[in-house]
Design an enzyme around this catalytic site. Sequence first.
Site, PDB file in Angstrom:
ATOM      1  N   MET A 164       0.775  -1.265   0.095  1.00 52.66           N
ATOM      2  CA  MET A 164       0.131   0.149  -0.157  1.00 52.66           C
ATOM      3  C   MET A 164       0.986   1.338  -0.179  1.00 52.66           C
ATOM      4  SD  MET A 164      -3.021   0.824   2.661  1.00 52.66           S
ATOM      5  CE  MET A 164      -1.999   0.799   4.205  1.00 52.66           C
ATOM      6  N   TYR A 440       1.719   3.742  13.060  1.00 53.46           N
ATOM      7  CA  TYR A 440       1.201   3.753  11.582  1.00 53.46           C
ATOM      8  C   TYR A 440      -0.087   3.408  11.313  1.00 53.46           C
ATOM      9  CZ  TYR A 440       2.709  -1.414  11.969  1.00 53.46           C
ATOM     10  OH  TYR A 440       2.903  -2.825  12.227  1.00 53.46           O
ATOM     11  N   GLU A 441      -0.598   3.447  10.007  1.00 54.93           N
ATOM     12  CA  GLU A 441      -2.011   3.584   9.619  1.00 54.93           C
ATOM     13  C   GLU A 441      -2.780   4.530  10.298  1.00 54.93           C
ATOM     14  OE1 GLU A 441      -3.135   2.047   7.126  1.00 54.93           O
ATOM     15  OE2 GLU A 441      -1.107   0.766   6.939  1.00 54.93           O
ATOM     16  N   GLY A 442      -2.271   5.832  10.478  1.00 54.96           N
ATOM     17  CA  GLY A 442      -2.774   6.915  10.948  1.00 54.96           C
ATOM     18  C   GLY A 442      -2.345   6.944  12.550  1.00 54.96           C
TER      19      GLY A 442
END
Length: 594
Positions: A164, A440-442
């Site tokens: 991603m 990570y991932e926000g």
Amino acid sequence: MAEYKVPLEDMNFLLFDVFKADQMWQRLPKLAEQVDKDTAQAILQECAKIAEQEIDPIAREGDETGVSYNNGQVTTAPGYKEAFATYAEGGWTALGGDVEYGGMGMPKMLTALHEEMLCSADISFALYPSLTAGAALSLAKHGSEELKERYLTKMYSGEWAASMCLTEAHAGSDLGIIRTKAVLQDDGSYEITGNKIFITGGEHDLTDNIVHLVLAKLPDAPKGPRGISLFLVPKIQVNDDESLGDGNNVSCGSIEHKMGIHASATCVMNFDGAKGYLIGELNKGLACMFTMMNFERIGVGIQGLGAAVRSYQNALEYAKDRGQGRALSGAKNPEQTTDSIMVHGDVRRMLLNMKALNEGSRALSSYIAMQLDYATYGEGDIQKQGDTLSALLTPIAKAFFTDLGFENTVTGQQVFGGHGYIREWGQEQLVRDARITQIYEGTNGIQAMDLLMRKVIGSKGAMYHVFKEEVLSFIEENRQNDHLAEFISPLSDSLTDLTTITQELLEKSTVDVEEIGAAANDYLHVFGYTAMAFVWAKMAQVSLASEEIDHDFYQSKILTARYYFARLLPRRLSLLASIRSGSQPLFAIDDNLF
């Protein structure tokens, strides 16, 4: 480090006793043909073998050796390629995949437990199939039929992996200012040019090809997030007969040297006029990518839980064996020179904190997964409710579980004392690996704003109302249950407190928006502890009603539930006081006074 043991008994308890997943699956036509209780139990048992026997043994060396980079090529740690091949051959890469393209179509309630096993065994290994599963989900939902037929089958088989590609060095979480460019070509493809950083699994030697999902903008795209499109960019181009062709103009510029997850390749990826293919509609790429991002955010929450479970298992084994001092009330093992540290109140506090928060997180994760299954496979009102609750609770899954997960890895380290700080026991690896899950991932701060600003205030409280009514219904159903009163009463109080603070923040948001940013993190945790109280009450209800209530398993559940309500749910009270202090203490200090 203790050998990892999958908590299968607890997983089966949640699936079939608490949430009655087998009955739910039979009510949903799209799932009824795919899975039943026997199938689910067999899957969990076989996955446990993979986690315990194939993945757990390579985790320590993976951390010690890490991945290596040489002239654009990334080599994974010893044993990873072989373990991944075994994993793929067993069909695990297809577990939650679309059945039309070779997936097994298993529900999220089952795959979430599968993910926990992998993450407890080794987060680094788990990241490779997790990214592929998330990318496949986005492609299956938004991709053209041609792209799905060409790529999904190979991704589900484990022959190809995926990544991603969102973040850029200057942009961070502000995706609206990305610079990666997409230019339309005569054949309908796009030429992708740009650089991405922090790309998990961007390059490795586990599979023959890597499918990159890349966010980019056309030259004439609208500014900001509304101008983002999503593209599929393969590392190696695929011929019309689905064989691999020439290399694409995609390269790994370097890998990051990180605090933890050393065996996971975190790459700088360069796209130099690479051939890409549009997924979904132009300028709607962020919506397409959020399908994958929300999947990954729940997965990251499960990473935090997985590390915490492993920490508890390690610490418990150590505490039972470690002799030091005597109990305050007198020697418990007078024939020995010391008692085990289990006799000390503070050690018991730490272990029970981990136990109660881990089991509560697993139960809440299963509840959220159930809502995702209703959203995906349900119809009518049940589908709408599942969609609302899963969206509302996704930031809690990501942020609350990872905050507690890191807390519990540090707590486990504390149980070990000095031995927890040295590498020999492996406990410090869990602390390092779990730390990234909060980032990570926000980041968890972004998740808190997503919950309060976008979900609660953005819906003017409507999304919260769905959750409130769900919990209130459970409370009213059990209001007259004398055996459950010790759990229902504090749950009711907690829900009232959460509802009151939600209304207060809704009102404050119309006067001073800074109040929301100041309150968001504490609000998420108040919500998390209340939601966890809800599922702990459900577990207590089932345990108290069991015909085998005297069995150690059910006694442990009841006593741990009591511990949660007595010692952990009250954490919310200080958080509520902090919220009500307002934004003034944060913004009264000028920047130059920091």
